[in-house]
Structure formats: structure tokens, C-alpha cells
Design an enzyme around this catalytic site. Structure first.
Site, mmCIF file in Angstrom:
data_model
loop_
_atom_site.group_PDB
_atom_site.id
_atom_site.type_symbol
_atom_site.label_atom_id
_atom_site.label_comp_id
_atom_site.label_asym_id
_atom_site.label_seq_id
_atom_site.Cartn_x
_atom_site.Cartn_y
_atom_site.Cartn_z
ATOM 1 N N SER B 106 37.943 13.741 20.601
ATOM 2 C CA SER B 106 38.726 13.972 19.381
ATOM 3 C C SER B 106 39.684 15.140 19.556
ATOM 4 O O SER B 106 40.342 15.547 18.624
ATOM 5 C CB SER B 106 37.782 14.238 18.207
ATOM 6 O OG SER B 106 36.987 15.366 18.480
ATOM 7 N N LYS B 107 39.745 15.689 20.777
ATOM 8 C CA LYS B 107 40.641 16.833 20.964
ATOM 9 C C LYS B 107 41.981 16.401 21.520
ATOM 10 O O LYS B 107 42.349 16.726 22.642
ATOM 11 C CB LYS B 107 39.978 17.864 21.886
ATOM 12 C CG LYS B 107 38.832 18.571 21.169
ATOM 13 C CD LYS B 107 38.689 20.009 21.570
ATOM 14 C CE LYS B 107 37.701 20.698 20.640
ATOM 15 N NZ LYS B 107 37.239 21.978 21.111
ATOM 16 N N ASN B 108 42.692 15.587 20.765
ATOM 17 C CA ASN B 108 44.082 15.346 21.144
ATOM 18 C C ASN B 108 44.938 15.219 19.897
ATOM 19 O O ASN B 108 44.522 14.702 18.868
ATOM 20 C CB ASN B 108 44.207 14.181 22.135
ATOM 21 C CG ASN B 108 44.216 12.836 21.465
ATOM 22 O OD1 ASN B 108 45.075 12.550 20.645
ATOM 23 N ND2 ASN B 108 43.264 11.994 21.822
#
Lengths: 322, 325
Positions: B106-108
């Protein structure tokens, strides 16, 4: 690097190995990093090439090949994509412009077209979108301002409104976030302070308050984190340090300890720099490590400009031309 | 997901009419492009569809497969939005798709921007769903910058402020060092339409923060939050008895870090607080060095000792006092 970190080389920058790491990167087929970096190859090229230039080794790559590839990434709108066949985005447009600046090739650009693309991304409230899809972030404000300043055409945007938007993202700790009210983050602070520095608006920064927050980012190991209670990471050697220099407060941290932290993150055998000691190296952290050491005036590395993120001689060449 | 997603695209009848388009990498030596076979093939089919601008159900499925392999590829997200619009696709299904993708990474930025695009189209009806989604992401990483950013956008654009202060409290109970949660708390008390703003909230917030400080005097975020409660009101900052008394109560303890209490007291003095004998005594009790006649000077000396990594900062603070005197 753990096996070799105690060797006699400890405490030295293994510059030649970093150069070889960057040049050899192409041969690492099938690596996961290469796959996921496909769409942001333009950023990767900027990180790698700027590192080579800081180490005075830009001549080891083929200028013609790089420049012609960069130009294949330009879209008819004037913006650049992260790679051939991708959509244009302001992130990759600045990297493309920076790469061309490194090679003194800005003259091959249709500056009017690129600057119109960038200026066209400004919104009514002064903020900037990243592309036609409208994501807003102070990162894009910095990129637009940096890019247009390199082209000497900041008059194409409403600078006053751009500055107002950035100032609206200032927090109680003196730092800045991505949008109004968002938590202060060292990366966003670099963008906001950089944009204010380039446009001559640093008087909007509470330098003593922000300087204190930034120097609180240094932890016992000497490394810097990006937010309170987060782990230190070599990339903040750039974001925090460049911000401290722009607001003239860099003497508030322990520079010798930070140099040691960055050097401890090197892979002494194969080159490259990681986020923290003993982690895997990558091109992103290799750039931020070398750029951080440049800001710390480490011998053998060219000086880098803290606002434009390009070697000082490159910026001087741009400023003193025409 | 399609049942045949393990079969290579080149062997699926559905794709037999499409000629995959390979990436021309040139011979640029700078940054590597190396593809795993599956990734290469999927991207080749994606490029073919992208350049022929085929906005079809199978194109939508292909973007899904491509994003599963690399959710950071912004061009694929862009094209997916065009296809979603062309097909008038169910956007609630799209929210589910994003949630599935976010489970892997979810880190984009792309994923969150896409989420916002969908939620904006669905409007206030999905406010609670967005708050719930970010709550789930934050339960895994309570300082997730993208999730916080999306949550603030949701509150501003779609609403749902009602339980936000409770949520901040819940997170701070779990980890009082969570600077993101303190930032959110400040966001809520200064921006929530139902709380009446900073002035109205100050008294209760000061008491909440003081309580937290006494439990954790070494917590940078708390002291900054306390100062933030007096934004643009230096007069109240130095005159509110809760502020100087929390400094004294921390300094009287021997079992904790004194740095932030000392620096807050220094800040109060520099802003005009008249030191009392109680202030002097509690500071002098901590001084191993020659007691300075000026309390602010002494504070800087002690701070330089207890916080040596920032010794230059405290020396500078000391020089500023001399100037002011």
C-alpha cells in the site's frame, strides 16, 4: 557488508566501487528492483548520473545514448514520461531536465513547450498537480518551480499563489506536509523550503523553529530520521541536510557522526549504499548517500546545490549563461 | 481474478488476436530493465492494448493482472481509469479491487491517488468506507503517510468527523509516541466543523496533553503539541499555569529524561515568563555545573550537557539570550 565492515577500509568512501555499482547495474538481469523500476527509469537515471557526476565520472557513460533515450520519453504535450511508452508526469519531467542539464544539453529542448506543460499544471489555489489526473502535493510545487527556474521562466506561473499554497502547508512544528494539515515530513520539507529558496521567499520559514525540528531528527547513531520516532535512513541525509543548509542551520547537528553513519551504510565489497547499515544497497540510497556527503563537504566529491539537487558547477553554468 | 491467470497470455484464446508490443529499451547503459518472463509478457500485451486504446472488459482485466505484478506502474493506473469511464464500470467493485491490491503493497502514490479518484466520484456515501479502509491500513502501520493523507482528504471532502477525536485517542492509547496521531489530533481540533476550533478546545486539550507528558516526559511530539495549542497566543502560553507546572513536575522527578521540560521552560523564559524561586530551585537541583546567575543561561548549559549531539544548537540559544539581555 557486515563481513567486511570491520576491515581497514572502514571510514572511507569507496568511490570507485560506487561508480562500478552504478555502471554494472544494467547487467543485473531478472532482479526484482529492475522490474518494478521500469516505469520510473527516468528517476533512476537521474540518481545514477548525478552520483557519477558528483564523483567526477560522468564521462564514463555515453552521452549520446542517454540523451537520445531521454528524448524518446518526451510526450507531445511537452512533458516527459518515466520511460519510453509511458504517460508524461511532472516527476519525470524534472528528472529529464536535470539529466539534460548535467550533460549541458538543455539547448536541444523546446523550452517553451516543456515550460508550458509544467505551468499548465498549476491550479487556481496556487498548488500544482502531478499530471492531467490532478493529484496535488507540495512535491509538485517544488518540481514546477525548480524546473521553470532552470528555464528562467518562472513568470509563466503565478509565483505568489504558489508560495501562498506552500505556506498554507506549514505546521505547528515549523515543518511542512504534502497538503494543508498533513504531518511534517523531511522529504516534503525539502520540497517546500527548496521552492521558497528558489523563489526568494525563505522569510516565510520560521528558521529557528524548523531548524530545531530538523536537528532533532538526528538520532544516537548519527543518522537522521524523517519524522519523530522513525528509524534513521540515509535518504534523510539529503532531505534534512539540504533543508538545514538552505535555512543556514546545518551547524546545529553533529556532522562527523552523520558522515560516519553514511559511510557505515556502504557495501565495501560491491559498492552501493543502503538505507541503514547492513541492509541491501540500491541506486536511490547510493545517490542520497553521496549527495549527503557532498553537502557535508566530504573530500573528493563535487559540491551539490541544496535547492536544485544538481552539482554546483552545473547550476552556475545555467545561471551564468545568457 | 480470472481462473486462467496462471496460463500465459500468449496461450489464452481471448488474446489470440493481439500482437504483444515489446519494450524498446535501447542500449542505454544507466539503469537496468530486466524482466521476469511473466512480467515481460503481461507488459507486452498491456502495451499493445494501451497503444490501440482498446477500452474493453478484457483490457480492464489485463490492467488488473498488470497491477498485480507492479502496482507502482502509473501508466497502467491511468489507462485503467479511462477504461473504467468508458465501460461505466461499478466503482464499488473498484474499491474492492484497490483493497485487494493494497494488501500486497500500500506504499505507493498511484494506488492512493486512484482510490481518491474513485471515492470522489462516489461522494459522501463512501466517507465511512474510506475511514474504515484507512483505519485497516493504519492498524498495520500507524504512521502510514499515504493513509493519513487519504484520511484527511476524506474528512475534508466527504465528511465523517464525528468519531475522529476518539480515533486519535485510541491510536495514542496504543502508542503515545505516534507523531502522526498527534498531528491528526491537531488537525481535528483545528478543523472539525463541530468542535469549535483551537480556542474552544484548548483547556481540555492542555489537560489531556499534560497527563500524557507526565506519563512520557521524553516524548518530543507531546511537547510540540502542547506548544501548538497556544499558536499565535504567546501571552497565554507563558501565563497558563498548567504549562510551567508540568515542566516543574517533570524536573522534580529523577527517573526520566529532562530535556524537553528544560527546553520548554527555556522557551517560556525567552518569551517573557518571570522566573520564580521554585523555577530556580528545580533547575539548580539538576545543575552539576557552576550555577549561573541567569536562569535561561543555566538551562542552556544543562541542555548542552544532556543533549550533546545538539550542543551547537544549545550554545546558539545561549548566545541569543546574551543578545537579548
Amino acid at each position: 557488508m557486515s563481513s567486511t565492515s570491520t576491515s581497514s577500509q572502514m571510514g572511507q568512501l569507496v568511490a570507485d566501487k560506487h561508480v562500478r555499482y552504478i555502471l554494472m547495474a544494467e547487467k543485473k538481469k531478472e532482479s526484482f528492483e529492475s522490474v518494478v523500476m521500469d516505469h520510473l527509469r527516468m528517476n533512476g537515471a537521474y540518481w545514477g548520473l548525478t552520483t557519477l557526476d558528483l564523483l567526477e565520472k560522468l564521462g564514463t557513460v555515453s552521452e549520446d545514448e542517454v540523451v537520445s533515450w531521454v528524448m524518446t520519453c518526451q510526450h507531445e504535450s511537452g512533458g516527459f514520461a518515466g520511460n519510453t511508452g509511458h504517460d508524461p508526469h511532472i516527476l519525470y519531467t524534472l528528472s529529464a531536465v536535470q539529466i539534460l542539464a548535467l550533460f549541458d544539453k538543455l539547448n536541444i529542448l523546446d523550452v517553451g513547450k516543456v515550460s508550458s506543460y509544467v505551468a499548465g499544471l498549476q491550479n487556481e489555489d496556487g498548488s500544482f498537480s502531478g499530471d492531467i489526473w490532478g493529484e496535488i502535493d507540495t512535491r509538485f510545487s517544488y518540481i514546477a518551480i525548480c524546473c521553470l527556474s532552470i528555464f528562467k521562466c518562472l513568470d509563466k506561473i503565478n509565483v505568489e499563489k504558489a508560495v501562498d499554497y506552500i505556506v498554507s502547508c506549514k505546521n505547528l512544528d515549523g515543518g511542512f506536509g504534502c497538503t494543508p494539515g498533513a504531518e511534517s515530513h523531511a522529504g516534503q520539507i525539502f520540497c517546500c523550503v527548496g521552492a521558497l529558496a528558489i523563489t526568494g521567499n525563505l522569510h516565510h520559514v520560521d528558521k529557528d523553529l524548523l531548524g530545531w525540528w530538523l536537528c532533532e531528527r538526528q538520532v544516537k547513531s548519527g543518522g537522521l530520521n524523517g519524522r519523530p520516532e522513525k528509524l534513521p535512513d540515509v535518504c534523510y541525509s539529503w532531505w534534512v541536510l539540504s533543508s538545514l543548509i538552505m535555512i543556514d542551520r546545518v551547524h546545529w547537528i553533529d556532522k562527523a557522526k552523520l558522515v560516519k553513519f553514511i559511510l557505515d551504510c556502504q557495501d565495501m565489497d560491491n559498492g552501493g549504499i543502503s538505507d541503514r547499515p547492513d541492509d541491501a544497497v540500491d541506486i536511490f540510497h547510493t545517490y542520497f548517500g553521496v549527495a549527503g556527503l557532498s553537502l557535508l563537504e566530504y573530500p573528493g566529491i563535487k559540491a551539490i546545490d541544496p535547492a536544485y539537487a544538481l552539482p554546483v558547477d552545473v547550476i552556475n553554468r545555467i545561471i551564468f549563461t545568457k | 481474478m480470472d481462473s486462467d491467470d496462471t496460463v500465459p497470455l500468449s496461450e489464452r484464446p481471448e488474446w489470440s488476436d493481439v500482437v504483444p508490443l515489446t519494450q524498446n529499451d535501447g542500449s542505454n547503459p544507466v539503469v537496468p530493465i530486466a524482466y521476469k518472463e511473466e512480467f515481460r509478457e503481461t507488459m507486452d500485451y498491456f502495451r499493445a492494448i494501451y497503444f490501440s486504446d482498446e477500452r474493453s472488459p478484457r483490457a480492464l482485466r489485463l490492467t488488473e493482472e498488470t497491477l498485480r505484478l507492479n502496482s507502482g506502474n502509473y501508466t497502467v493506473w491511468h489507462f485503467r481509469r479511462l477504461v473504467l469511464e468508458a465501460l461505466n464500470h461499478d466503482l464499488y467493485q473498484e474499491l474492492e479491487f484497490i483493497e485487494r491490491i493494497s494488501e500486497d503493497n500500500s506504499k505507493n502514490y498511484q494506488l492512493w491517488h486512484h482510490r481518491r479518484w474513485v471515492a470522489e466520484k462516489l461522494g459522501p456515501d463512501v466517507a465511512w468506507r474510506e475511514l474504515d479502509f484507512t483505519r485497516r491500513v493504519l492498524s498495520l502501520d500507524a504512521k502510514h503517510y499515504h493513509a493519513w493523507s487519504h484520511r484527511q482528504w476524506t474528512l475534508q471532502a466527504l465528511g465523517g468527523w464525528e468519531n475522529e477525536l476518539d480515533y486519535c485517542h485510541e491510536l495514542l492509547e496504543a502508542d503515545v509516541f505516534n507523531n502522526s496521531a498527534w498531528n491528526q489530533r491537531y488537525y481535528v481540533i483545528t478543523r472539525s466543523p463541530s468542535l469549535g476550533g483551537l480556542q474552544a478546545m484548548r483547556e481540555s486539550e492542555v489537560s489531556y496533553t499534560v497527563k500524557a507528558i507526565l506519563a512520557n516526559p521524553a516524548n518530543e511530539s507531546l511537547w510540540r503539541y502542547l506548544k501548538g495549542l497556544f499558536k499565535d497566543d504567546t501571552e497565554s502560553w507563558i501565563s497558563d499555569p498548567s504549562v510551567s507546572s508540568v515542566c516543574l513536575r517533570v524536573l522534580s522527578r529523577t527517573d526520566c529524561f529532562h530535556g524537553f521540560a528544560l527546553s520548554t521552560l527555556l522557551d517560556l523564559l525567552c518569551n517573557g515568563l518571570r522566573p520564580t524561586s521554585e523555577h530556580r530551585d528545580s533547575v539548580k537541583a539538576l545543575a552539576s555545573e557552576e550555577p549561573d546567575t541567569d536562569l535561561a543561561n543555566l538551562l542552556c548549559t544543562i541542555l548542552g550537557r544532556v543533549d550533546p549531539i545538539r550542543a551547537n544548537y544549545w550554545a546558539w540559544r545561549k548566545s541569543q539570550i546574551t543578545v537579548a539581555m
